[in-house]
Design an enzyme around this catalytic site. Structure first.
Site, short mmCIF file in Angstrom:
data_model
loop_
_atom_site.label_atom_id
_atom_site.label_comp_id
_atom_site.label_asym_id
_atom_site.label_seq_id
_atom_site.Cartn_x
_atom_site.Cartn_y
_atom_site.Cartn_z
N TRP A 168 -12.03 -70.07 -26.93
CA TRP A 168 -12.43 -68.68 -27.21
C TRP A 168 -11.22 -67.77 -27.36
O TRP A 168 -11.19 -66.91 -28.25
CB TRP A 168 -13.42 -68.17 -26.16
CG TRP A 168 -14.73 -68.87 -26.32
CD1 TRP A 168 -15.28 -69.80 -25.49
CD2 TRP A 168 -15.63 -68.77 -27.43
NE1 TRP A 168 -16.45 -70.27 -26.00
CE2 TRP A 168 -16.70 -69.65 -27.19
CE3 TRP A 168 -15.64 -68.01 -28.61
CZ2 TRP A 168 -17.77 -69.80 -28.09
CZ3 TRP A 168 -16.71 -68.16 -29.49
CH2 TRP A 168 -17.75 -69.04 -29.23
N ASP A 240 -11.64 -60.92 -22.37
CA ASP A 240 -12.97 -61.40 -22.73
C ASP A 240 -13.58 -61.98 -21.45
O ASP A 240 -13.11 -63.00 -20.94
CB ASP A 240 -12.82 -62.47 -23.81
CG ASP A 240 -14.15 -63.13 -24.19
OD1 ASP A 240 -15.18 -62.79 -23.58
OD2 ASP A 240 -14.13 -63.99 -25.10
N LYS A 264 -24.91 -64.84 -20.93
CA LYS A 264 -24.62 -65.88 -19.93
C LYS A 264 -25.05 -65.42 -18.54
O LYS A 264 -25.84 -66.08 -17.89
CB LYS A 264 -23.13 -66.23 -19.94
CG LYS A 264 -22.75 -67.02 -21.19
CD LYS A 264 -21.53 -66.49 -21.82
CE LYS A 264 -21.27 -66.92 -23.24
NZ LYS A 264 -21.74 -68.21 -23.69
N1 PMP Z 1 -16.12 -65.56 -25.65
C1 PMP Z 1 -16.58 -66.45 -24.78
C2 PMP Z 1 -15.81 -66.72 -23.53
C3 PMP Z 1 -17.77 -67.13 -25.04
O1 PMP Z 1 -18.24 -68.03 -24.18
C4 PMP Z 1 -18.48 -66.84 -26.23
C5 PMP Z 1 -19.81 -67.48 -26.55
N2 PMP Z 1 -20.08 -68.67 -26.02
C6 PMP Z 1 -17.93 -65.91 -27.11
C7 PMP Z 1 -16.76 -65.28 -26.79
C8 PMP Z 1 -18.65 -65.57 -28.38
O2 PMP Z 1 -19.73 -64.80 -28.04
P1 PMP Z 1 -20.86 -64.38 -29.07
O3 PMP Z 1 -21.60 -65.60 -29.44
O4 PMP Z 1 -21.65 -63.39 -28.29
O5 PMP Z 1 -20.19 -63.76 -30.25
#
Ligand code: PMP
Length: 429
Positions: A168, A240, A264
């Site tokens: 991520w 994040d 989450k």
């Molecule tokens: N950052 C992290 C740490 C994630 O776990 C995720 C999604 N699993 C995201 C960003 C992306 O999030 P979204 O699908 O809400 O765009």
């Protein structure tokens, strides 16, 4: 549809959620003359008072749904607290005497205003968010913030530092390349994202506009236990926190921006929460789309356009519930207990199960593990599903298994998983 003609006070006869749910489209007309009864146990008829004007405490709405629901170890969208689901169910048809569902409300009406204001206020209490920070409820997922952050905080030529501890963080870095001049100052990629470096050794750019981290890497199960001090021009740290948001107390004042997709730990997918220091608002690049400009959302209290009303409402119920539980200290204590149980089972298996992540940075939320006999992994996942434990397959990019044990995963779910793991090992050792 002819089903919506019941006279006031509205009443609704429901059944607890189960797989033979009576709410089929052609059943709607049978709701009209139904009587109110008290909340009852599963698979027996129950009813819900819809016309009360005050919110009943979440704790009193508990439904014992054991047997109806699986233990869902998905990484997100993920399991939600059953008490919150029951509360949402009780308010679904007629929110607190408004005569309508939250899904049907004007986002500019006084009812929804009270919902979003309470959600923000409870989140501020939970995380002890200082007044110098705005809380925004946005759309587009955390992924959209990968672009929105540099657009709001940087000029195109500005250098920015990224500490990449998983996929991520890497995605955030790649997106930032379009809007500023980012550099990866450390990456755990060659070690398959199993570590976090010592902060003293980091070579930060003194001219960088911010330092970005992903506080918990959902796929790799790597979590910051403390945070690096940004040695850059602005002293800005941006995180994040999508997969560990509200899982433990955080000193918000250490960060310029914290952002998190809700799906989450705090709600359904569809809303992204951004906590941003107010002095960072109002400097967006000229080409910034209106929907990505923090100033627009801040000035309009997240109501510039139609927000994801129901998602915000659900987050509000979760925040309320977390406060009732005792706040984030208590939530962290429960999360540590669950994580310890699972990691101890892995580490105590004589190598039958393995967690590749360095012990000091193992995530309390996402626990990846492999089997020494990797050919048994598919069977593990299949057998666990038969025991009502689902979504244990690891992310496609890393394989193995992953148990996501967010706030809403009950201790009983982890205990059951650990018992299953011991049993599976005994059968296949
Ligand atoms: N950052 C992290 C740490 C994630 O776990 C995720 C999604 N699993 C995201 C960003 C992306 O999030 P979204 O699908 O809400 O765009």
């Amino acid at each position: 549809m002819a089903a919506t003609t019941s006279s006031s006070p509205h009443s609704l006869f429901l059944q607890t959620p189960n797989r033979n749910h009576p709410f089929k489209a052609n059943n709607f007309s049978s709701f009209t003359n139904l009587k109110i009864k008290t909340f009852s146990t599963r698979r027996t008829p129950m009813s819900i008072t819809c016309a009360s004007t005050a919110a009943a405490p979440i704790q009193t709405q508990i439904q014992n749904q054991e047997g109806d629901r699986v233990f869902n170890f998905a990484a997100g969208p993920a399991t939600l607290p059953e008490k919150v689901l029951a509360k949402a169910q009780s308010e679904l048809y007629n929110w607190r005497g408004s005569g309508m569902s939250v899904m049907e409300m004007s986002h500019r009406g006084k009812e929804f205003k009270s919902i979003i204001e309470k959600a923000e206020s409870d989140l501020r209490t939970l995380l002890n968010i200082p007044q110098e920070y705005s809380v925004l409820f946005l759309q587009g997922g955390a992924t959209t913030q990968f672009a929105a952050i540099p657009l709001n905080v940087c000029r195109p030529e500005d250098p920015v530092d990224f500490l990449v501890t998983g996929s991520w963080g890497d995605k955030a870095y790649k997106e930032a390349q379009k809007y500023c001049n980012p550099k990866v100052i450390w990456s755990g990629k060659t070690e398959k994202y199993t570590k976090i470096p010592s902060f003293e050794d980091l070579k930060q750019n003194p001219d960088a506009k911010f330092l970005h981290i992903c506080a918990n890497e959902t796929i790799h199960g790597v979590e910051f236990k403390n945070y690096p001090t940004p040695n850059n021009a602005t002293g800005l740290l941006i995180a994040d926190m999508s997969s560990n948001f509200c899982s433990k107390p955080v000193d918000v004042s250490k960060f310029g921006i914290i952002y998190a997709g809700a799906q989450k730990n705090v709600g359904p997918s569809g809303v992204t929460i951004v906590i941003v220091r107010k002095d960072l608002i109002g400097h967006a690049q000229e080409s910034t789309p209106v929907m990505l400009d923090y100033k627009i959302h801040d000035e309009n209290n997240s109501l510039y356009n139609t927000p994801p009303c129901y998602c915000i409402y659900m987050c509000g119920l979760v925040f309320d519930y977390l406060l009732e539980l005792g706040g984030l200290e208590e939530v962290e204590r429960m999360n540590k207990k669950k994580a310890d149980l699972l990691y101890n089972a892995i580490d105590g298996s004589n190598g039958f199960y393995r967690c590749p992540v360095e012990k000091s940075v193992r995530s309390l939320m996402n626990v990846p593990f492999t089997l020494e006999k990797s050919e048994l992994e598919a069977e593990f996942v299949k057998e666990a599903a038969k025991e009502q434990m689902v979504q244990l397959k690891g992310h496609r990019s890393v394989g193995g298994m992953r148990a996501s044990i967010y706030n809403a995963m009950p201790l009983a779910g982890v205990e059951k998983l650990v018992a299953f793991m011991k049993d599976f090992q005994a059968k296949h050792a």
